[in-house]
Write a protein that holds these residues in place. Structure first.
Motif, PDB file in Angstrom:
ATOM      1  N   ASN A   1       0.830  -1.207   0.000  1.00 11.26           N
ATOM      2  CA  ASN A   1       0.000   0.000   0.000  1.00 11.26           C
ATOM      3  C   ASN A   1       0.868   1.261   0.000  1.00 11.26           C
ATOM      4  OD1 ASN A   1      -2.236  -1.587   0.011  1.00 11.26           O
ATOM      5  ND2 ASN A   1      -2.706  -1.308   2.196  1.00 11.26           N
ATOM      6  N   THR A   2       0.345   2.286  -0.647  1.00 11.17           N
ATOM      7  CA  THR A   2       1.020   3.577  -0.755  1.00 11.17           C
ATOM      8  C   THR A   2       0.138   4.626  -0.091  1.00 11.17           C
ATOM      9  OG1 THR A   2       2.093   2.940  -2.823  1.00 11.17           O
ATOM     10  CG2 THR A   2       1.816   5.309  -2.425  1.00 11.17           C
ATOM     11  N   MET A   3       0.724   5.408   0.810  1.00 12.38           N
ATOM     12  CA  MET A   3      -0.048   6.494   1.420  1.00 12.38           C
ATOM     13  C   MET A   3       0.143   7.760   0.590  1.00 12.38           C
ATOM     14  SD  MET A   3      -0.315   7.829   5.340  1.00 12.38           S
ATOM     15  CE  MET A   3       1.321   8.465   5.633  1.00 12.38           C
ATOM     16  N   CYS A   4      -0.963   8.406   0.266  1.00 16.17           N
ATOM     17  CA  CYS A   4      -0.940   9.618  -0.548  1.00 16.17           C
ATOM     18  C   CYS A   4      -1.341  10.795   0.337  1.00 16.17           C
ATOM     19  CB  CYS A   4      -1.926   9.449  -1.701  1.00 16.17           C
ATOM     20  SG  CYS A   4      -1.973  10.875  -2.802  1.00 16.17           S
ATOM     21  N   THR A   5      -0.445  11.770   0.472  1.00 12.70           N
ATOM     22  CA  THR A   5      -0.697  12.895   1.383  1.00 12.70           C
ATOM     23  C   THR A   5      -0.820  14.209   0.614  1.00 12.70           C
ATOM     24  OG1 THR A   5       1.625  13.468   1.723  1.00 12.70           O
ATOM     25  CG2 THR A   5       0.708  11.738   3.143  1.00 12.70           C
ATOM     26  N   MET A   6      -1.345  15.212   1.303  1.00 10.86           N
ATOM     27  CA  MET A   6      -1.532  16.540   0.712  1.00 10.86           C
ATOM     28  C   MET A   6      -0.320  17.428   0.917  1.00 10.86           C
ATOM     29  SD  MET A   6      -4.416  16.771  -0.716  1.00 10.86           S
ATOM     30  CE  MET A   6      -4.437  18.560  -0.824  1.00 10.86           C
ATOM     31  N   ASP A   7       0.687  16.933   1.594  1.00  9.95           N
ATOM     32  CA  ASP A   7       1.805  17.792   1.998  1.00  9.95           C
ATOM     33  C   ASP A   7       3.028  16.916   2.228  1.00  9.95           C
ATOM     34  OD1 ASP A   7       3.258  19.997   3.141  1.00  9.95           O
ATOM     35  OD2 ASP A   7       2.695  19.269   5.125  1.00  9.95           O
ATOM     36  N   PHE A   8       4.189  17.457   1.979  1.00  6.53           N
ATOM     37  CA  PHE A   8       5.445  16.728   2.081  1.00  6.53           C
ATOM     38  C   PHE A   8       6.006  16.774   3.502  1.00  6.53           C
ATOM     39  CE2 PHE A   8      10.152  16.629   1.456  1.00  6.53           C
ATOM     40  CZ  PHE A   8      10.281  15.499   0.667  1.00  6.53           C
ATOM     41  N   TYR A   9       5.777  17.876   4.216  1.00  4.57           N
ATOM     42  CA  TYR A   9       6.387  18.053   5.539  1.00  4.57           C
ATOM     43  C   TYR A   9       5.434  17.610   6.653  1.00  4.57           C
ATOM     44  CZ  TYR A   9      10.434  20.119   3.320  1.00  4.57           C
ATOM     45  OH  TYR A   9      11.556  20.295   2.564  1.00  4.57           O
ATOM     46  N   GLU A  10       4.570  18.493   7.131  1.00  2.00           N
ATOM     47  CA  GLU A  10       3.669  18.118   8.239  1.00  2.00           C
ATOM     48  C   GLU A  10       2.764  16.947   7.855  1.00  2.00           C
ATOM     49  OE1 GLU A  10       2.497  22.374   8.486  1.00  2.00           O
ATOM     50  OE2 GLU A  10       2.427  21.947  10.629  1.00  2.00           O
ATOM     51  N   GLY A  11       2.340  16.894   6.594  1.00  2.00           N
ATOM     52  CA  GLY A  11       1.430  15.838   6.140  1.00  2.00           C
ATOM     53  C   GLY A  11       2.070  14.461   6.154  1.00  2.00           C
TER      54      GLY A  11
ATOM     55  N   MET B   1       2.492  11.726  -3.145  1.00  2.00           N
ATOM     56  CA  MET B   1       1.514  12.803  -3.097  1.00  2.00           C
ATOM     57  C   MET B   1       0.538  12.851  -4.268  1.00  2.00           C
ATOM     58  SD  MET B   1       4.002  15.784  -1.522  1.00  2.00           S
ATOM     59  CE  MET B   1       2.677  16.972  -1.477  1.00  2.00           C
ATOM     60  N   GLU B   2       0.481  11.795  -5.080  1.00  2.00           N
ATOM     61  CA  GLU B   2      -0.404  11.850  -6.253  1.00  2.00           C
ATOM     62  C   GLU B   2      -1.223  10.589  -6.494  1.00  2.00           C
ATOM     63  OE1 GLU B   2       3.000  12.400  -6.662  1.00  2.00           O
ATOM     64  OE2 GLU B   2       3.011  14.593  -6.690  1.00  2.00           O
ATOM     65  N   SER B   3      -0.887   9.465  -5.847  1.00  2.00           N
ATOM     66  CA  SER B   3      -1.464   8.193  -6.275  1.00  2.00           C
ATOM     67  C   SER B   3      -2.975   8.092  -6.101  1.00  2.00           C
ATOM     68  CB  SER B   3      -0.787   7.031  -5.525  1.00  2.00           C
ATOM     69  OG  SER B   3      -0.966   7.160  -4.130  1.00  2.00           O
ATOM     70  N   SER B   4      -3.558   8.755  -5.098  1.00  2.00           N
ATOM     71  CA  SER B   4      -4.992   8.542  -4.839  1.00  2.00           C
ATOM     72  C   SER B   4      -5.858   9.107  -5.955  1.00  2.00           C
ATOM     73  CB  SER B   4      -5.384   9.139  -3.488  1.00  2.00           C
ATOM     74  OG  SER B   4      -5.222  10.538  -3.492  1.00  2.00           O
ATOM     75  N   VAL B   5      -5.605  10.339  -6.351  1.00  2.00           N
ATOM     76  CA  VAL B   5      -6.438  10.913  -7.423  1.00  2.00           C
ATOM     77  C   VAL B   5      -6.094  10.260  -8.762  1.00  2.00           C
ATOM     78  CG1 VAL B   5      -4.964  12.889  -8.043  1.00  2.00           C
ATOM     79  CG2 VAL B   5      -7.444  13.067  -8.269  1.00  2.00           C
ATOM     80  N   PHE B   6      -4.847   9.842  -8.915  1.00  2.00           N
ATOM     81  CA  PHE B   6      -4.449   9.117 -10.123  1.00  2.00           C
ATOM     82  C   PHE B   6      -5.261   7.830 -10.245  1.00  2.00           C
ATOM     83  CE2 PHE B   6      -1.855   5.682 -11.919  1.00  2.00           C
ATOM     84  CZ  PHE B   6      -1.540   6.197 -13.168  1.00  2.00           C
ATOM     85  N   ALA B   7      -5.319   7.049  -9.154  1.00  2.00           N
ATOM     86  CA  ALA B   7      -6.081   5.793  -9.172  1.00  2.00           C
ATOM     87  C   ALA B   7      -7.558   6.064  -9.420  1.00  2.00           C
ATOM     88  CB  ALA B   7      -5.883   5.052  -7.847  1.00  2.00           C
TER      89      ALA B   7
END
Lengths: 326, 326
Positions: A206-216, A249-255
């Motif tokens: 599984n890959t986690m897709c976040t909205m942010d690179f630092y705090e996210g 940071m992109e996989s969820s909307v891509f899928a």
């Protein structure tokens, strides 16, 4: 509010799977301007330019997507002798696009909104061009959890920051939840091909897709950090327990968007570091570069094998050998 | 979980307002790699390179941010005679950065995640460089609501898709709500300067910040569209009633992060079309280009006036005349 399914444009003569749009307005438009590609149906003959596309590879960095088209051109024996691939989107700096034979390579920038704009226009492009049987693969970089840096992860499920396989699309101010299911057969096929590469590991996870690179992503080195190292490690442990082995940071909307448009899709990302051991990318430029080539090599190998299986007559010099990964 | 405030780095000798980071880990790091800028504290003398920065202009497009630095260089009489500004982030294709005198110009790509990565690294850069009294302005493009295309909007409040002035940051999987308040004095000051431009209107109004360009902004021309023209118009009317006059994709996290770091911030975007009348950008390339120059001209004029007021001795040829906007 019922979506319109526009899937009859190919007529009865072809049996392939079309790229679906779900927008009843599109066929009534006299012109469709794909603004962020600087392309349009009135200004470009999209079927002539793109009708033969079978594989689309997308990735954040325009430089990497140029490198990929050069690589796959060589691999398929279709390389331009001057090795110059014009940027099809040269009139804009939003995205870069390159093509060789049946392979299209497109950059998407960083983050869900940036890739979503690109995918809306890419799906419309493939629809207008009447492409059939298209496979789309995102090749990217990511942070790993509990993996040796340089390991390649083929995404099983793309999950959000709560480890749920869902993407929330806001429409008219209201959230609409979409599935982030990817093609499991395609993931398995890619993993089979990964066995031809001796010098790096490839896993399905599984890959986690976040909205942010630092705090996210629970990094400790952003401009703002309100949590402790222990908080971070606990969060990464929870992610690991949920089957997550990498974060991007992109996989969820891509899928979600590939599923809606009926194209087979996969996400293949290399891990640049193990997040349990640090946050900063301290490896040398050369090492990071070599890691970034791994998804390209795996997906290039897959495309070549697929085209050979389709008996398109592309060279097959590497098919009986172990694939070389250097 | 208490944020650390790192605001004492300038020592007691200077009276300016420092750029704040809220991360107790930063000062303990032997090196801070600003990965997406290809800069770092161990490899670059950030105080020498950036210590004099007083104005940072950010915008989505790298080409536009290059054009801005050329423009402001000419306006301030600081232009390189060869008019060549090296890209300070030349080693990466993630962002582009240019500098002339006290002005820094940085691209941020499209969407909240992309600008957030840039802002984390920009805030750390300004902190490491010990900059004081920094003003940051986003100059961008947007869709308008009920405004003549080409109108410039200075953002009063950045609101979300429900018209609320808030930005939701996910930290350790949990949403944290942040204020999107901008500097109202700075907005007023910019509007005063806008009166020096005769050939376009400038208004102060609310800006809606969305996660998506197509479905997220109720466009009818995306790959997917599950709502009617009437649904779209009703949504835009609700937005208008909430004081929204333009829609873009970065202002909320920009406002939130600038506020947290204590820098004065403004958002100045031109509207490229009236969304109540259409969705596609059908204006000619030249017209769209001329619209995009308006935020640059207004912010350039503001910077020049500010620097003159600070008695830095920069040329003031335009100060007594009506500003020319062509």
């Amino acid at each position: 509010m019922t979506p319109g399914f526009n899937d009859e444009k190919n007529g009865g003569g072809e049996s392939g799977n079309n790229v679906l749009v779900h927008n009843p307005n599109l066929d009534a438009m006299t012109e469709d301007i794909l603004y962020h590609f600087n392309l349009g149906t009135a200004t470009h003959d999209l079927p002539a330019m793109f009708g033969d596309v079978k594989f689309v590879c997308v990735g954040g960095s325009p430089w990497r997507m140029k490198a990929f088209i050069e690589y796959i051109g060589r691999e398929l024996g279709l390389a331009d002798p001057t090795n110059e691939y014009p940027n099809i989107c040269a009139g804009t700096d939003r995205y870069a696009m390159y093509k060789v034979g049946p392979v299209l390579s497109v950059s998407h920038g960083m983050g869900i909104p940036s890739i979503a704009i690109m995918l809306h226009e890419l799906i419309k492009l493939l629809y207008h061009a009447r492409c059939t049987d298209v496979t789309v693969v995102r090749i990217g970089t990511s942070g790993g959890i509990g993996l040796k840096p340089g390991t390649v992860v083929i995404t099983k499920q793309s999950v959000d920051a709560s480890f749920l396989p869902r993407f929330e699309q806001v429409i008219l101010g209201k959230p609409v939840v979409r599935s982030t299911e990817l093609d499991s057969d395609l993931a398995e096929e890619l993993q089979q091909y990964s066995k031809d590469f001796d010098d790096f590991e490839t896993v399905i996870a599984n890959t986690m897709c976040t909205m942010d690179f630092y705090e996210g992503q629970a990094r400790l080195d952003g401009a703002f950090c309100s949590y402790t190292e222990e908080d971070k490690q606990n969060y990464l442990k929870e992610a690991y327990a949920a089957g997550v082995r990498n974060i991007e940071m992109e996989s969820s909307v891509f899928a979600a968007m590939c599923k809606l448009s009926g194209v087979r899709a996969a996400v293949v990302c290399v891990t640049l570091l193990d997040r349990q051991k640090g946050d900063q990318l301290t490896s040398s430029h050369d090492i990071l570069q070599s890691y970034q080539q791994r998804p390209q090599m795996l997906v290039g190998h897959f495309i070549k094998r697929r085209l050979n299986a389709m008996d398109k007559g592309y060279p097959s010099s590497r098919d009986t050998d172990k694939a070389k990964s250097s």
